[in-house]
Design a protein around this motif. Sequence first.
Motif, short mmCIF file in Angstrom:
data_model
loop_
_atom_site.label_atom_id
_atom_site.label_comp_id
_atom_site.label_asym_id
_atom_site.label_seq_id
_atom_site.Cartn_x
_atom_site.Cartn_y
_atom_site.Cartn_z
N SER A 1 0.84 -1.21 0.00
CA SER A 1 0.00 0.00 0.00
C SER A 1 0.86 1.24 0.00
O SER A 1 0.51 2.26 -0.61
CB SER A 1 -0.89 0.03 1.24
OG SER A 1 -1.70 -1.10 1.29
N GLN B 1 -7.96 0.27 0.08
CA GLN B 1 -8.08 -1.10 0.55
C GLN B 1 -9.41 -1.35 1.27
O GLN B 1 -10.01 -2.40 1.12
CB GLN B 1 -6.92 -1.36 1.52
CG GLN B 1 -6.81 -2.77 2.01
CD GLN B 1 -5.44 -3.04 2.62
OE1 GLN B 1 -4.61 -2.16 2.72
NE2 GLN B 1 -5.22 -4.26 3.02
N ASP C 1 -5.80 -0.76 -4.60
CA ASP C 1 -5.26 -1.39 -3.40
C ASP C 1 -6.27 -2.41 -2.88
O ASP C 1 -7.28 -2.06 -2.30
CB ASP C 1 -5.01 -0.31 -2.33
CG ASP C 1 -4.15 -0.84 -1.21
OD1 ASP C 1 -3.86 -2.05 -1.22
OD2 ASP C 1 -3.78 -0.05 -0.33
N GLY D 1 -3.28 -2.61 6.33
CA GLY D 1 -4.62 -3.18 6.44
C GLY D 1 -4.62 -4.49 7.22
O GLY D 1 -5.44 -4.70 8.12
MG LIG Z 1 -2.25 -2.55 2.40
#
Ligand SMILES: [Mg+2]
Lengths: 246, 279, 300
Positions: free
Chosen positions: A41, A82, A159, B156
């Motif tokens: 990312s 994301q 993403d 994430g």
């Molecule tokens: Mg990521």
Amino acid sequence: MIEVRDLNVRFGKVHAVRGASFTVAEGESFGLVGESGSGKSTVLRALAGLVTGWTGSMSMAGCALGRRRDAAFHRAVQMVFQDPYGSLHPRQTVDRILSEPLIVHRIPDADQRIARALEEVALPRAVRFRFPHQLSGGQRQRVAVARALIAGPSVLLLDEPTSALDATVQAEVLNLLADLRAARRLTCILVSHNLAVVAHLCTRLAVMQQGEIVETLDEAALRGGRATHPHTKELIALSRDLDGTG
Amino acid sequence: MTPLAEIRGLHVDFPGSTGWQPAVRGVSLVLGREKLGLVGESGSGKSVTGRALMRLLPPSARIRAETLRVAGTDLLTATPEAMRRLRGARIGLILQDPKFSLNPVMPAGEQIAEAWRAHHRGSRREAREAALELLSQVLIRDPARVFAAYPHELSGGMGQRVMIAMMLAPGPDLLIADEPTSALDATVQAEILRLLDRLVSDRGMGLVLISHDLPLVSRFCDRIVVMYGGRVMEELRAADLHAARHPYTRGLLNCLPRLDAARQRLPVLARDPAWLEGP
Amino acid sequence: MSAPFSREWLLSDAPESRRQAAWGQRYQAWLAFRRNGLAMAGLAVVLLLLAMALLAPWLATHDPGAQNLGVRLAPPSATHWLGTDELGRDLWSRLVFGARITLGMVVAVVLLVAPLGLIVGCAAGYAGGMVDRLLMRVTDVFLAFPRLVLALAFVAALKPGVESAVIAIALTAWPPYARLARAETLTVRNADFIAAVRLTGASATRTVLRHVAPVAVPSLVVRVTLDMSSFILTAAGLGFLGLGAQPPLPEWGTMIATSRRFILEQWWVPLIPGIAIFLASLAFNLLGDGLRDVLDPKQR
Ligand SMILES: [Mg+2]
Ligand SMILES: Nc1ncnc2c1ncn2[C@@H]1O[C@H](COP(=O)(O)OP(=O)(O)OP(=O)(O)O)[C@@H](O)[C@H]1O
Ligand SMILES: Nc1ncnc2c1ncn2[C@@H]1O[C@H](COP(=O)(O)OP(=O)(O)OP(=O)(O)O)[C@@H](O)[C@H]1O
Ligand SMILES: [Mg+2]
């Protein structure tokens, strides 16, 4: 089209990206895979101009990219984030979210363009005036794709566009991206931890581990399992295992 | 053995502009100390069912059920105080949108330590140790740094793992995991599932795994419940997933991209309104 | 197709145009607001008070300034509905005209304070770094002084009167709003939806005003309504010290202040403006609470 040389990103003491280099040709789809926290990312955010502390050189369509990006850059490059839960403003309707890029770039015919953008991502007209919390995860991600496409970009940074989506919606979004790429000659960089998704959309991919690009290979090599780096081999083996094809 | 959780005839409706909009329509489930997979497409009511087990739905929602019982407590009549004790201590819920659910202005580790301290008596120091230990259990490479990082400084997948650590901290009897590994790569995913598996077999925890990843659920869980439009479509043993009969389940299996062979277009599911009425 | 502004038109699931969607949202907000009985009561009282202020010349039975020392401190009667004060002025008429001054002051303070605090707080929180530190030190300086003392200093420097009281209260009241707005901004500044806005190429000003500030508005609204009563009381305090509304202006706070020595014998004289202040504060509170729920689309 996109060229990244020796990109380094540091957040304080964290060295998130270490000397990443890759090129993406115009109209090509390039995949970026790797373990969680490996800096995928961050590479996209650096390209988009959302992180500041980077060194190295990046260029797009022959022009070097600086710290500050101009309006033309923002019109040409868009990103899908994301997490579809965090990337839409909770107090704005879909209509408002989609009109923002049009207002900023002074693009006329907002009304028709928004209607067309929603049609393109196969969202019913009823969602146009809904708030994000009234949409399911898959619908939100399609709104995010529509926002990215509405100002007519030539480069799309994706993403994990489908990791929060269920299989049926993932199939819809992947088909949509494939169609759009063909129709608009979009250049894409796709980040995903799912090798099957990357193989489906991309012709070439890079594998990252702890901030470094450890291997670059093409789709055929990926499908054929002809990887050289042990990390890539492990990823391929695990995906096959989960697919039930190992 | 008494079941850990028992749901019979659960209905959840949300107020819409033209009357009540059903989200869950008559779901019945019985869960023992096992791993139950809850699958279904987006909007099928999986998360709402999971939240109903925690009574974590917005106050505007209308919940009706014949039985809604968790760990011996009747949720339909439980007081807020009893619910508070039940949450966290006995039931944990890993939310679907981890970064969105973490407090953005508090370091991640503090949030885990706080969850630990809410149910274990212990000093700040012990809570910190416990939090660091949990972070390394969910395969965070650098627990000390992640402990002090704010949610926006995490990737994430790290955010998702922080959420898992936070829910494991009090040592619950029943864990409801809503898409716990959707942002994780295969290596970490496998390790986290192994950790959950160990907790189920060693501590006798019950696990509801909500996911859209059918292959994963079929490998990991004992039993699978397939939902569509707020109803249970079919219930089968995990090993029998490939023999699933309902066209909806087959459709779900069919539309996955595959690594071994390229496909030009992914088939998308054609939905049949009749599914909403049956079976 | 249903006719514009009919119930079906407003509640349509799929509005045809932006105008219909906007009106539909307003109507739904109104429906949600209407379900909240307390907030409706608050709204009713606020509207009544505003009507009272606007219609003061017609509602008043006497000239609010006319003295009649023959009937000082009279209890309520047919001629003087709420009695008279220590100079024989009719309390009802003073109350009605006082609504103009008191509510006017409060509204003016709110109009100055809320936007100022919002902008300073959001700018500081969003910019971070030096700008943040500088702006927050300035707010700290203002916060460090007791409100009344600082207001006193300001009024002493200006000339006493309603306008300077408003400015003084506003100057001393904005720092908590800036802090609140900054705290709210910090929770969203790193969110992806703000990154997405930056990625469209929007300027920092636009990002703050159109995307960050609206997130902070609901909590500010609640805070403002909670503070209304304290604005009224500060105004009264200034009036009492001879620095706010000047006698014979019938400002509610000043009315209490000048009549508090009669609280034991002629208790209604200070009690009546007291009830008015209490009712106004309560109504604003209830209204603000209802507004917060309606301003957040998730709560509806
Ligand atoms: Mg990521
Ligand atoms: N704003 C930030 N401040 C400090 N550290 C950061 C920041 N953003 C990212 N990092 C760190 O940089 C590293 C790479 O993060 P990145 O988000 O790029 O990972 P990723 O490859 O996308 O992982 P995932 O698959 O889990 O999303 C992580 O260790 C993360 O903690
Ligand atoms: N707070 C709410 N207000 C109104 N409707 C809601 C609310 N929460 C959920 N719903 C509705 O309930 C239905 C079921 O939602 P739920 O979140 O359970 O889906 P899900 O199966 O978890 O899907 P996903 O895989 O996308 O997370 C959806 O149609 C959704 O729009
Ligand atoms: Mg869900």
